[in-house]
Scaffold this motif. Structure first.
Motif, short mmCIF file in Angstrom:
data_model
loop_
_atom_site.label_atom_id
_atom_site.label_comp_id
_atom_site.label_asym_id
_atom_site.label_seq_id
_atom_site.Cartn_x
_atom_site.Cartn_y
_atom_site.Cartn_z
N PRO A 36 0.68 -1.49 -0.06
CA PRO A 36 0.21 -0.16 -0.09
C PRO A 36 1.04 1.47 -0.07
O PRO A 36 2.05 1.53 0.87
CB PRO A 36 -0.99 -0.38 1.41
N GLY A 37 0.58 2.22 -0.54
CA GLY A 37 1.33 3.01 -1.07
C GLY A 37 2.37 3.48 -1.45
O GLY A 37 3.10 4.35 -1.85
N PHE A 38 2.81 2.28 -2.41
CA PHE A 38 4.18 2.36 -3.42
C PHE A 38 3.29 2.44 -4.67
O PHE A 38 2.46 1.71 -5.39
CB PHE A 38 5.45 0.85 -3.43
N SER A 39 4.05 3.10 -5.63
CA SER A 39 4.19 3.57 -6.54
C SER A 39 5.03 2.11 -7.18
O SER A 39 6.26 1.87 -7.31
CB SER A 39 3.88 4.97 -7.34
N LYS A 40 4.57 1.82 -8.63
CA LYS A 40 5.10 1.05 -9.71
C LYS A 40 6.46 1.31 -10.13
O LYS A 40 7.87 0.90 -9.18
CB LYS A 40 4.92 0.63 -10.94
N GLU A 41 7.80 2.93 -10.03
CA GLU A 41 8.30 3.61 -9.81
C GLU A 41 8.99 3.24 -8.32
O GLU A 41 10.20 2.86 -8.54
CB GLU A 41 8.42 4.84 -10.42
N GLU A 42 8.62 2.85 -7.10
CA GLU A 42 8.69 2.49 -6.31
C GLU A 42 9.82 0.74 -6.10
O GLU A 42 9.66 0.97 -4.49
CB GLU A 42 8.34 3.17 -5.50
N ILE A 43 8.93 -0.03 -6.78
CA ILE A 43 8.59 -1.74 -6.25
C ILE A 43 10.33 -1.93 -7.84
O ILE A 43 9.73 -1.59 -9.07
CB ILE A 43 7.72 -1.76 -6.61
N LYS B 297 11.40 -5.63 -4.41
CA LYS B 297 12.38 -4.63 -3.04
C LYS B 297 11.09 -3.25 -3.06
O LYS B 297 10.99 -3.04 -4.34
CB LYS B 297 13.48 -3.80 -3.57
N GLY B 298 10.99 -2.47 -2.17
CA GLY B 298 10.35 -1.61 -2.19
C GLY B 298 10.76 -0.01 -1.77
O GLY B 298 11.28 -1.24 -0.09
N GLU B 299 10.91 0.86 -2.19
CA GLU B 299 12.12 1.77 -1.60
C GLU B 299 11.02 2.68 -1.81
O GLU B 299 10.95 3.48 -3.05
CB GLU B 299 13.16 2.03 -1.96
N ARG B 300 10.49 3.43 -0.73
CA ARG B 300 9.61 4.90 -0.79
C ARG B 300 10.21 6.34 -1.04
O ARG B 300 11.60 6.53 -1.03
CB ARG B 300 8.85 4.88 1.01
N LYS C 138 3.76 3.10 5.07
CA LYS C 138 5.22 3.50 3.98
C LYS C 138 6.70 2.68 4.59
O LYS C 138 7.43 3.43 4.62
CB LYS C 138 5.03 4.21 3.43
N SER C 139 6.84 2.03 5.13
CA SER C 139 8.45 1.45 5.30
C SER C 139 9.24 0.49 4.22
O SER C 139 7.74 -0.14 3.36
CB SER C 139 8.60 0.89 6.34
N HIS D 103 2.42 -6.51 -12.22
CA HIS D 103 1.68 -5.01 -11.76
C HIS D 103 1.60 -5.35 -10.54
O HIS D 103 1.03 -5.88 -9.91
CB HIS D 103 0.90 -5.25 -12.94
N VAL D 104 0.82 -3.70 -9.97
CA VAL D 104 0.71 -3.43 -9.66
C VAL D 104 -0.83 -2.47 -9.01
O VAL D 104 -0.35 -1.82 -10.42
CB VAL D 104 1.66 -2.45 -8.43
N GLU D 105 -1.14 -3.01 -8.34
CA GLU D 105 -2.42 -2.32 -8.65
C GLU D 105 -3.59 -2.10 -7.22
O GLU D 105 -3.56 -3.56 -6.68
CB GLU D 105 -3.65 -3.11 -9.28
N ASN D 106 -4.13 -1.68 -6.72
CA ASN D 106 -5.39 -1.33 -5.62
C ASN D 106 -4.45 -1.59 -4.51
O ASN D 106 -4.63 -1.81 -3.23
CB ASN D 106 -6.08 -1.86 -5.48
N GLY D 107 -2.61 -1.22 -4.47
CA GLY D 107 -1.94 -1.35 -2.73
C GLY D 107 -1.74 -3.24 -2.76
O GLY D 107 -0.81 -3.47 -1.73
N VAL D 108 -1.68 -3.73 -4.33
CA VAL D 108 -0.98 -5.20 -4.11
C VAL D 108 -0.57 -5.19 -5.70
O VAL D 108 -0.46 -5.01 -6.72
CB VAL D 108 -2.67 -6.33 -4.29
N LEU D 109 0.81 -5.62 -5.03
CA LEU D 109 1.52 -6.41 -6.37
C LEU D 109 1.86 -8.40 -6.80
O LEU D 109 1.33 -8.67 -5.62
CB LEU D 109 3.51 -5.98 -6.36
N THR D 110 1.57 -8.06 -8.18
CA THR D 110 1.18 -9.21 -8.44
C THR D 110 2.31 -9.90 -9.34
O THR D 110 2.51 -9.20 -10.30
CB THR D 110 -0.22 -9.46 -9.04
N VAL D 111 3.45 -11.08 -8.71
CA VAL D 111 3.84 -10.98 -10.13
C VAL D 111 3.89 -12.85 -10.09
O VAL D 111 3.40 -13.18 -9.40
CB VAL D 111 5.36 -11.13 -9.53
#
Length: 145
Positions: free
Chosen positions: A47-54, A67-70, A94-95, A115-123
């Protein structure tokens, strides 16, 4: 995460299944791993991460690293007349996170989609249905070296 006696790399031999969680940062990016007849599906709460931050990468041949970096939010405290009364989002929201999962051998690394949608990343990691060559290799024995 402590590996203990059944941790990486020995878990596959004792427990009989090769996929291993190699790293868990204790973050809020909780993971579900589903297996269908055609693919492995990983779902992470981001939640709160954009696709650019993942970042989703494959390292060491078969380790899926997520990885996710805020990003830095605008710091409103720089304004001289701003007073903060509550600041919960910066401490518990968001950590950064990092997850590493060793993938099974029967996957198509070059066809992974995310892909990421509604705060859920699906791989989605497709399975490779083609038969693998046996890992057993006969060694010819001679009387002299």
């Amino acid at each position: 995460m402590g590996d203990g006696i059944f941790g990486y790399p020995f878990r596959r031999f004792f427990l009989g299944h090769p996929p291993i969680f190699r790293e868990w940062s204790g973050s809020t990016a909780l993971l579900d791993w589903l297996e269908s007849p055609t693919s492995h599906i990983f779902k992470l709460n981001v939640p709160g991460f954009s696709k650019e931050e993942i970042k989703v990468q494959v390292e060491d041949g078969n380790v899926l690293h997520i990885k996710g970096e805020r990003g830095e939010e605008e710091n409103q405290a720089k304004e001289k007349d701003t007073v903060w009364h509550v600041a919960e989002r910066g401490t518990t929201g968001k950590s950064d996170f990092s997850r590493a999962i060793e993938l099974p051998e029967n996957v198509k690394i070059d066809q992974i989609k995310a892909h990421v949608e509604n705060g859920v990343l699906t791989v989605v990691v497709p399975k490779d249905a083609s038969p693998k060559s046996p890992k057993v290799r006969n060694i010819n024995i001679t009387s002299k070296l």
